[in-house]
Design a protein around this motif. Structure first.
Motif, PDB file in Angstrom:
ATOM      1  N   UNK A  64     -52.426  92.995 -46.151  1.00 59.08           N
ATOM      2  CA  UNK A  64     -53.512  92.141 -45.692  1.00 59.08           C
ATOM      3  C   UNK A  64     -52.929  90.796 -45.279  1.00 59.08           C
ATOM      4  N   UNK A  65     -53.769  89.926 -44.741  1.00 58.03           N
ATOM      5  CA  UNK A  65     -53.349  88.597 -44.356  1.00 58.03           C
ATOM      6  C   UNK A  65     -53.732  87.588 -45.439  1.00 58.03           C
ATOM      7  N   UNK A  66     -52.833  86.691 -45.756  1.00 60.99           N
ATOM      8  CA  UNK A  66     -53.106  85.686 -46.784  1.00 60.99           C
ATOM      9  C   UNK A  66     -54.184  84.718 -46.307  1.00 60.99           C
ATOM     10  N   UNK A  67     -54.885  84.129 -47.300  1.00 62.56           N
ATOM     11  CA  UNK A  67     -55.941  83.171 -47.000  1.00 62.56           C
ATOM     12  C   UNK A  67     -55.890  82.008 -47.975  1.00 62.56           C
ATOM     13  N   UNK A  68     -57.053  81.458 -48.270  1.00 60.56           N
ATOM     14  CA  UNK A  68     -57.130  80.307 -49.156  1.00 60.56           C
ATOM     15  C   UNK A  68     -56.712  80.591 -50.581  1.00 60.56           C
ATOM     16  N   UNK A  69     -56.750  81.859 -50.986  1.00 64.37           N
ATOM     17  CA  UNK A  69     -56.344  82.208 -52.355  1.00 64.37           C
ATOM     18  C   UNK A  69     -54.827  82.138 -52.555  1.00 64.37           C
ATOM     19  N   UNK A  70     -54.090  82.092 -51.453  1.00 61.52           N
ATOM     20  CA  UNK A  70     -52.624  82.092 -51.533  1.00 61.52           C
ATOM     21  C   UNK A  70     -52.056  80.859 -50.832  1.00 61.52           C
ATOM     22  N   UNK A  71     -52.266  79.673 -51.403  1.00 58.91           N
ATOM     23  CA  UNK A  71     -51.808  78.442 -50.737  1.00 58.91           C
ATOM     24  C   UNK A  71     -50.294  78.343 -50.626  1.00 58.91           C
ATOM     25  N   UNK A  72     -49.572  79.194 -51.351  1.00 54.53           N
ATOM     26  CA  UNK A  72     -48.110  79.178 -51.291  1.00 54.53           C
ATOM     27  C   UNK A  72     -47.562  79.835 -50.020  1.00 54.53           C
ATOM     28  N   UNK A  73     -48.434  80.524 -49.256  1.00 51.34           N
ATOM     29  CA  UNK A  73     -48.041  81.109 -47.962  1.00 51.34           C
ATOM     30  C   UNK A  73     -48.806  80.427 -46.830  1.00 51.34           C
ATOM     31  N   UNK A  74     -48.220  80.342 -45.655  1.00 52.36           N
ATOM     32  CA  UNK A  74     -49.007  79.909 -44.493  1.00 52.36           C
ATOM     33  C   UNK A  74     -50.156  80.895 -44.280  1.00 52.36           C
ATOM     34  N   UNK A  75     -51.331  80.386 -43.971  1.00 51.74           N
ATOM     35  CA  UNK A  75     -52.490  81.257 -43.773  1.00 51.74           C
ATOM     36  C   UNK A  75     -52.191  82.313 -42.696  1.00 51.74           C
ATOM     37  N   UNK A  76     -52.522  83.565 -43.001  1.00 50.82           N
ATOM     38  CA  UNK A  76     -52.280  84.649 -42.060  1.00 50.82           C
ATOM     39  C   UNK A  76     -50.981  85.393 -42.288  1.00 50.82           C
ATOM     40  N   UNK A  77     -50.238  85.021 -43.360  1.00 52.44           N
ATOM     41  CA  UNK A  77     -48.993  85.727 -43.671  1.00 52.44           C
ATOM     42  C   UNK A  77     -49.298  87.148 -44.124  1.00 52.44           C
ATOM     43  N   UNK A  78     -48.579  88.125 -43.606  1.00 56.28           N
ATOM     44  CA  UNK A  78     -48.790  89.502 -44.041  1.00 56.28           C
ATOM     45  C   UNK A  78     -48.239  89.682 -45.450  1.00 56.28           C
ATOM     46  N   UNK A  79     -49.028  90.294 -46.320  1.00 52.00           N
ATOM     47  CA  UNK A  79     -48.641  90.495 -47.714  1.00 52.00           C
ATOM     48  C   UNK A  79     -49.267  91.791 -48.223  1.00 52.00           C
ATOM     49  N   UNK A  80     -48.819  92.243 -49.370  1.00 52.20           N
ATOM     50  CA  UNK A  80     -49.361  93.479 -49.945  1.00 52.20           C
ATOM     51  C   UNK A  80     -50.847  93.324 -50.245  1.00 52.20           C
TER      52      UNK A  80
END
Length: 209
Positions: A64-80
């Motif tokens: 999935x793409x990262x969002x506000x729950x994952x501030x440690x990644x740029x928004x939209x980073x592909x992650x598990x």
């Protein structure tokens, strides 16, 4: 019961506590799936689960793409994708509805996939808990589903609250630790409404060192 084993931890680190695992029984009281283009769900009689989650569901996918729950990644980073499934409890939703001054919160308004019955304080079930369905499906809990304004806005709109934005903000505040859980598919198969579940809560470590 909690315990600390002095043979495992030096005296200076005795703040680590171990809570034994346990088993619970539960039931899939209701099932829901989302169209591929919207997070709100609709009632279904069965869920076909693969390693990517529910077939054709809005939240399906290995990543999935990262969002506000994952501030440690740029928004939209592909992650598990550990958020393939959303689990809620009717009693917890009733508490949130009461705090918001509305008659009810339907599971589909907040994108729930399973209403789990029989687990006290469902939202507090720890990460790593396993749900073994009678059909052979296994899903694994990743953690609590933190309430957000998107779900709150859906609640406010469906409940026809006078101030939709205020309702969205209120939901995000009062649904904390009552919003249910997110989980992912460990063993695929088909889940059916009313199915029995064996819940295995893992040994927990209270890390305070």
């Amino acid at each position: 019961m909690q315990e600390t084993n002095p043979e495992l931890f030096p005296a200076a680190e005795l703040t680590v506590e171990i809570v034994p695992g346990r088993k619970l029984t539960a039931k899939a009281a209701a099932l829901y799936a989302a169209p591929f283009d919207h997070f709100e769900t609709r009632p279904v009689e069965e869920l076909r689960l693969g390693f990517d989650g529910i077939e054709g569901d809005f939240h399906a996918g290995a990543t999935r793409r990262s969002g506000g729950r994952e501030p440690w990644y740029p928004r939209g980073t592909e992650m598990r994708n550990e958020r393939q499934l959303s689990l809620v409890a009717a009693d917890e939703l009733a508490i949130v509805a009461g705090r918001m001054g509305i008659a009810e919160i339907k599971p589909e308004w907040i994108g729930a996939n399973l209403v789990i019955e029989g687990v006290p304080c469902l939202s507090m079930l720890p990460a790593g808990s396993l749900l073994f369905f009678k059909s052979g499906v296994t899903i694994k809990v990743d953690g609590q589903n933190k309430p957000c304004r998107l779900s709150g806005r859906s609640v406010a709109e469906n409940a026809r609250m006078a101030d939709r934005e205020a309702g969205a903000l209120l939901f995000a505040k009062v649904a904390k630790r009552l919003r249910g859980l997110v989980a992912w598919v460990e063993k695929p198969g088909i889940i059916r409404s009313g199915e029995e579940i064996s819940v295995r809560v893992p040994e927990q470590w209270i890390y305070q060192a």
